[in-house]
Design a protein around this motif. Sequence first.
Motif, mmCIF file in Angstrom:
data_model
loop_
_atom_site.group_PDB
_atom_site.id
_atom_site.type_symbol
_atom_site.label_atom_id
_atom_site.label_comp_id
_atom_site.label_asym_id
_atom_site.label_seq_id
_atom_site.Cartn_x
_atom_site.Cartn_y
_atom_site.Cartn_z
ATOM 1 N N LEU A 172 34.729 33.734 44.150
ATOM 2 C CA LEU A 172 34.803 32.686 43.126
ATOM 3 C C LEU A 172 36.145 31.970 43.192
ATOM 4 N N LYS A 173 37.193 32.746 43.494
ATOM 5 C CA LYS A 173 38.518 32.141 43.682
ATOM 6 C C LYS A 173 38.488 31.139 44.827
ATOM 7 N N MET A 174 37.815 31.520 45.927
ATOM 8 C CA MET A 174 37.716 30.614 47.082
ATOM 9 C C MET A 174 36.911 29.365 46.748
ATOM 10 N N ARG A 175 36.061 29.453 45.710
ATOM 11 C CA ARG A 175 35.274 28.298 45.270
ATOM 12 C C ARG A 175 35.970 27.537 44.144
ATOM 13 N N LYS A 176 37.266 27.846 43.951
ATOM 14 C CA LYS A 176 38.147 27.130 43.009
ATOM 15 C C LYS A 176 37.749 27.327 41.551
ATOM 16 N N LEU A 177 37.053 28.446 41.238
ATOM 17 C CA LEU A 177 36.738 28.739 39.854
ATOM 18 C C LEU A 177 37.993 29.278 39.162
ATOM 19 N N ASP A 178 38.204 28.903 37.889
ATOM 20 C CA ASP A 178 39.413 29.358 37.190
ATOM 21 C C ASP A 178 39.381 30.883 37.048
ATOM 22 N N ARG A 179 40.578 31.493 36.967
ATOM 23 C CA ARG A 179 40.714 32.945 37.005
ATOM 24 C C ARG A 179 39.962 33.634 35.860
ATOM 25 N N ALA A 180 40.060 33.084 34.658
ATOM 26 C CA ALA A 180 39.416 33.724 33.505
ATOM 27 C C ALA A 180 37.903 33.805 33.694
ATOM 28 N N THR A 181 37.295 32.708 34.134
ATOM 29 C CA THR A 181 35.841 32.693 34.355
ATOM 30 C C THR A 181 35.472 33.606 35.519
ATOM 31 N N ALA A 182 36.284 33.594 36.573
ATOM 32 C CA ALA A 182 36.005 34.435 37.738
ATOM 33 C C ALA A 182 36.031 35.918 37.366
ATOM 34 N N MET A 183 37.031 36.328 36.575
ATOM 35 C CA MET A 183 37.122 37.735 36.184
ATOM 36 C C MET A 183 35.983 38.116 35.248
ATOM 37 N N LYS A 184 35.591 37.196 34.372
ATOM 38 C CA LYS A 184 34.444 37.459 33.479
ATOM 39 C C LYS A 184 33.184 37.689 34.302
ATOM 40 N N ARG A 185 32.959 36.841 35.306
ATOM 41 C CA ARG A 185 31.776 36.990 36.175
ATOM 42 C C ARG A 185 31.863 38.277 36.989
ATOM 43 N N ALA A 186 33.067 38.648 37.409
ATOM 44 C CA ALA A 186 33.250 39.879 38.187
ATOM 45 C C ALA A 186 32.872 41.098 37.348
ATOM 46 N N LEU A 187 33.278 41.104 36.083
ATOM 47 C CA LEU A 187 32.953 42.227 35.198
ATOM 48 C C LEU A 187 31.448 42.288 34.927
ATOM 49 N N GLU A 188 30.807 41.122 34.838
ATOM 50 C CA GLU A 188 29.345 41.089 34.670
ATOM 51 C C GLU A 188 28.653 41.674 35.902
ATOM 52 N N ALA A 189 29.187 41.364 37.094
ATOM 53 C CA ALA A 189 28.619 41.907 38.336
ATOM 54 C C ALA A 189 28.801 43.418 38.397
ATOM 55 N N LEU A 190 29.944 43.909 37.885
ATOM 56 C CA LEU A 190 30.177 45.356 37.846
ATOM 57 C C LEU A 190 29.195 46.044 36.906
ATOM 58 N N GLU A 191 28.851 45.392 35.825
ATOM 59 C CA GLU A 191 27.836 45.939 34.911
ATOM 60 C C GLU A 191 26.494 46.041 35.627
ATOM 61 N N LEU A 192 26.173 45.042 36.439
ATOM 62 C CA LEU A 192 24.895 45.032 37.150
ATOM 63 C C LEU A 192 24.768 46.212 38.105
ATOM 64 N N VAL A 193 25.874 46.597 38.743
ATOM 65 C CA VAL A 193 25.832 47.719 39.691
ATOM 66 C C VAL A 193 26.245 49.040 39.033
ATOM 67 N N HIS A 194 26.320 49.020 37.690
ATOM 68 C CA HIS A 194 26.609 50.232 36.905
ATOM 69 C C HIS A 194 27.972 50.864 37.239
#
Length: 364
Positions: free
Chosen positions: A102-124
């Motif tokens: 997401l960083k490489m796609r120029k997404l802001d850090r706060a949104t990128a980290m929020k999405r990362a935590l959501e992905a971690l929830e998906l993989v338990h």
Amino acid sequence: MKNIKLSIAGLTKRYGSFVALHPTNLEVPEGEFLTLLGPSGSGKTTLLSMIAGLSVPDGGQLLINGKDVTYGAPYERDIGMVFQNYALFPHMTIAENIAFPLKMRKLDRATAMKRALEALELVHLPHVAQRFPKELSGGQQQRIALARCLVYKPSIVLMDEPLGALDKKLREHMQLEIKRIHREAGTTIVYVTHDQEEAMTMSDRICLMDGGRIAQLGTPADLYFRPRTPFVADFLGESNLFKGTVVASQGGQVKVALAGTQTELLATTEQPLANGAKVSVMVRPQNMAAAAAAQGASERFSGQLLDTMITGSLTKLYLKAPALSTAPVVLSFPTSIAKHDHALGSSLEFGWSSSDAVAVPETA
């Protein structure tokens, strides 16, 4: 009707005079888990590499979401890839690893980290966000690699032997995890493996390949119970194959005279087979019954016990039965102490129902 995420028409690849992939047609609808299965050199990895844009085809067309990407770069294809090597950055935390695309796609850090935590929830694995890769097990690292791939929501996820480095128990656990993640995320997945059980366990459909061609495409049940060629019957699961010639047919059943014997067998078929057609009669080992259990079978024979093998939950018997084949006949049944009483060299009756025998044409 589901949208077609991936459409392949006449795709081919050569290396000099060697044809790695003959002209191939394939469609993958949205949300499907399709496995490319086959032995080494069958063309499955060649096909995957062209879908990924890592290899340039010599002909044909490849569409993703209706867009022609036949000769497009990987970054133009809206795909994600998961390899056997997890390729995590050792100096980054797990959350930073997942947020990196997401960083490489120029997404802001706060949104990128929020999405990362959501992905971690998906993989338990929400509790490992601040750990580093070296602090995780192999199975956890593989789930993180999948989360990193899913975080930017690609149209198609390509997975190349992702569980090959894991031990058997962890591999089986990860198969269930990937199935769960696929079901919850609804992602379209194209998965490469040479492991038949893995393909049977995980796939909506299997594309079984041989010699640079698609040997058969269908659900696991289609390929297992209704193989179109002896290769498919032999490759997917264990089978007894008895070669012969069709001598009579009626409806969905044929009578087959076995080569080199006086034996005739009845078998089912879903495709018309003329008298004189060369076929193999396939009977799965678990569909055969031994000893007293064989007395009610419509096809009954006697054989000499050559060997026994306990594989864990299953016991296998290997029998010499000249009336059927020069190769040993294999029977299998659930392991139990009560049934493990057959002496090597002894004579044993066995049989099966003709409805469990399938006539497979020698040529498709």
